[in-house]
Enzyme design. Structure first.
Site, PDB file in Angstrom:
ATOM      1  N   ASP A  14      -5.787  -4.778 -25.622  1.00 38.30           N
ATOM      2  CA  ASP A  14      -4.374  -5.075 -25.824  1.00 38.30           C
ATOM      3  C   ASP A  14      -3.606  -3.930 -25.146  1.00 38.30           C
ATOM      4  O   ASP A  14      -4.175  -2.866 -24.878  1.00 38.30           O
ATOM      5  CB  ASP A  14      -4.124  -5.102 -27.345  1.00 38.30           C
ATOM      6  CG  ASP A  14      -2.664  -4.957 -27.694  1.00 38.30           C
ATOM      7  OD1 ASP A  14      -1.866  -5.720 -27.139  1.00 38.30           O
ATOM      8  OD2 ASP A  14      -2.331  -4.070 -28.513  1.00 38.30           O
ATOM      9  N   ASP A  16       0.339  -2.787 -25.697  1.00 42.00           N
ATOM     10  CA  ASP A  16       1.231  -1.990 -26.564  1.00 42.00           C
ATOM     11  C   ASP A  16       0.539  -1.513 -27.822  1.00 42.00           C
ATOM     12  O   ASP A  16      -0.020  -2.319 -28.583  1.00 42.00           O
ATOM     13  CB  ASP A  16       2.442  -2.838 -26.981  1.00 42.00           C
ATOM     14  CG  ASP A  16       3.384  -3.080 -25.843  1.00 42.00           C
ATOM     15  OD1 ASP A  16       3.964  -2.106 -25.349  1.00 42.00           O
ATOM     16  OD2 ASP A  16       3.529  -4.253 -25.441  1.00 42.00           O
TER      17      ASP A  16
HETATM   18  O1  M1P Z   1       2.786  -5.784 -27.795  1.00 40.07           O
HETATM   19  C1  M1P Z   1       3.036  -7.013 -27.256  1.00 40.07           C
HETATM   20  C2  M1P Z   1       4.468  -7.435 -27.523  1.00 40.07           C
HETATM   21  O2  M1P Z   1       5.340  -6.618 -26.760  1.00 40.07           O
HETATM   22  C3  M1P Z   1       6.701  -6.897 -26.912  1.00 40.07           C
HETATM   23  O3  M1P Z   1       7.049  -6.716 -28.252  1.00 40.07           O
HETATM   24  P1  M1P Z   1       8.303  -5.874 -28.810  1.00 40.07           P
HETATM   25  O4  M1P Z   1       9.327  -5.821 -27.740  1.00 40.07           O
HETATM   26  O5  M1P Z   1       8.695  -6.612 -30.042  1.00 40.07           O
HETATM   27  O6  M1P Z   1       7.775  -4.499 -29.141  1.00 40.07           O
HETATM   28  C4  M1P Z   1       7.004  -8.332 -26.543  1.00 40.07           C
HETATM   29  O7  M1P Z   1       6.837  -8.463 -25.150  1.00 40.07           O
HETATM   30  C5  M1P Z   1       6.081  -9.281 -27.277  1.00 40.07           C
HETATM   31  O8  M1P Z   1       6.223 -10.578 -26.739  1.00 40.07           O
HETATM   32  C6  M1P Z   1       4.642  -8.881 -27.142  1.00 40.07           C
HETATM   33  O9  M1P Z   1       3.832  -9.683 -27.941  1.00 40.07           O
END
Ligand code: M1P
Length: 255
Positions: A14, A16
Site C-alpha cells: 500500500d 499512504d
Molecule cells: O491511502 C489511500 C487514500 O489516499 C487518499 O486519502 P486521503 O486524502 O483521505 O488521505 C485518497 O486518495 C483515497 O482515495 C485513498 O484511498
C-alpha cells in the site's frame, strides 16, 4: 557472487501510511530500501489514490521517470488502473459499470449529509470522480496540510467519517457499492469487488508462489482489509513506513 532475484516471490505495498506518510512524498531512505528489495524479489504498489497522486508521492524527480517504470507492478485506484513493467494492462470505468442514476443518488445523499455538519474547516472539491471510484471528502480535497491534520484530529475524536460511512451503508444496502475509509480525510466509493484484491488478477498471471502484502488500513472497513485477509496473500499489518522497513527487513535481510 551477487544473489539472484527470487522471481517466485512478490511484495505488494500500500502507499499512504505504508511507504510514505499520508499523501506526502517518499523519503530517500525508503526509496533506497525499495531499490534494495527489488534486487531480491519482485515489488508492486497498490494505492487507493489515482495515478497522478501516486506519481506525485513516488516519482523520482531527478530522473523524471514515471513510477510505473520503477516497479514490476503499479496499481492505482486499487488496481482498477493497472501497469506492468510500465505498460498499462487494465483500466475499468465506474460510470459504465454503475450507471449515472445510481451514482447521482449516492452523490446527492452525500451532499445533503455533508451540508448538515459543521467541521473545523470546509474547502473545495468535496467529490473527486476517478476512473473507478468516487472519493468523497468532507473537508474538501483542496484543504491545506494544516487543515488536513485539523480534520484528522476532529475525525479521531468525533468519528465523523465512521458515522458518515454507516449512514451511506444504511441508505444504500443493496447498491453493490463499498464505502471504505481509505486515507485520512475521505471515503472511497466503488463497486463490490473493486477493492485492492482486484489487483491480484494481474499478479496471478506472474505465477508467484508467495505474495506478501503490507498495509496499514487492514482492519474491517479499512481499504487494505480485503487484500490483507485474502487467502492468496500473506498479509502484514504495519503502523508506519519505518515499521514497513523493519518488518520487510526481518523477512528478507536478516543476515
Ligand atoms: O491511502 C489511500 C487514500 O489516499 C487518499 O486519502 P486521503 O486524502 O483521505 O488521505 C485518497 O486518495 C483515497 O482515495 C485513498 O484511498
Amino acid at each position: 557472487m551477487a544473489s539472484q532475484r527470487d522471481t517466485s516471490t512478490i511484495c505488494i505495498f500500500d502507499v499512504d501510511g505504508t511507504l510514505t506518510a499520508p499523501r506526502l512524498k517518499i523519503c530517500p531512505d525508503m526509496e533506497e530500501f525499495l531499490k534494495k528489495l527489488k534486487s531480491k524479489v519482485h515489488v508492486g504498489l497498490v494505492g487507493g489514490s489515482d495515478l497522478v497522486k501516486i506519481e506525485e508521492q513516488m516519482q523520482d524527480l531527478e530522473k523524471n521517470e514515471s513510477v510505473t517504470k520503477k516497479f514490476d507492478y503499479v496499481f492505482s485506484e486499487n488496481g482498477l488502473v493497472a501497469f506492468h513493467n510500465g505498460e498499462k494492462v487494465g483500466q475499468e470505468n465506474l460510470l459504465h459499470y454503475a450507471g449515472e442514476d445510481k451514482l447521482q443518488e449516492v452523490i446527492n445523499f452525500a451532499m445533503k449529509y455533508m451540508s448538515e455538519i459543521v467541521l473545523p474547516a470546509k474547502r473545495g472539491t468535496f467529490f473527486e470522480f476517478r476512473s473507478s471510484m468516487i472519493n468523497i471528502c468532507p473537508v474538501g480535497r483542496s484543504c491545506s496540510q494544516e487543515e488536513r491534520l485539523q480534520f484528522v484530529e476532529y475525525d479521531t475524536k468525533n468519528k465523523m467519517r465512521e458515522k458518515f460511512q454507516a449512514a451511506l451503508i444504511k441508505e444504500f444496502p443493496d447498491a453493490g457499492l463499498v464505502f471504505a475509509i481509505g486515507g485520512q480525510i475521505s471515503i472511497d466509493v466503488y463497486p463490490v469487488g473493486w477493492d485492492k484484491t482486484f489487483c491480484l488478477k494481474f499478479i496471478e498471471k506472474g505465477n508467484y508462489k508467495t505474495i506478501h502484502f503490507f498495509g496499514d488500513k487492514t482492519d474491517p472497513g479499512g481499504n487494505d482489509h480485503e487484500i490483507f485477509s485474502d487467502p492468496r496473500t500473506i498479509g502484514h499489518k504495519v503502523t508506519s513506513p519505518d515499521d514497513t522497513i523493519k518488518q520487510v527487513s526481518e523477512l528478507f535481510f536478516k543476515d
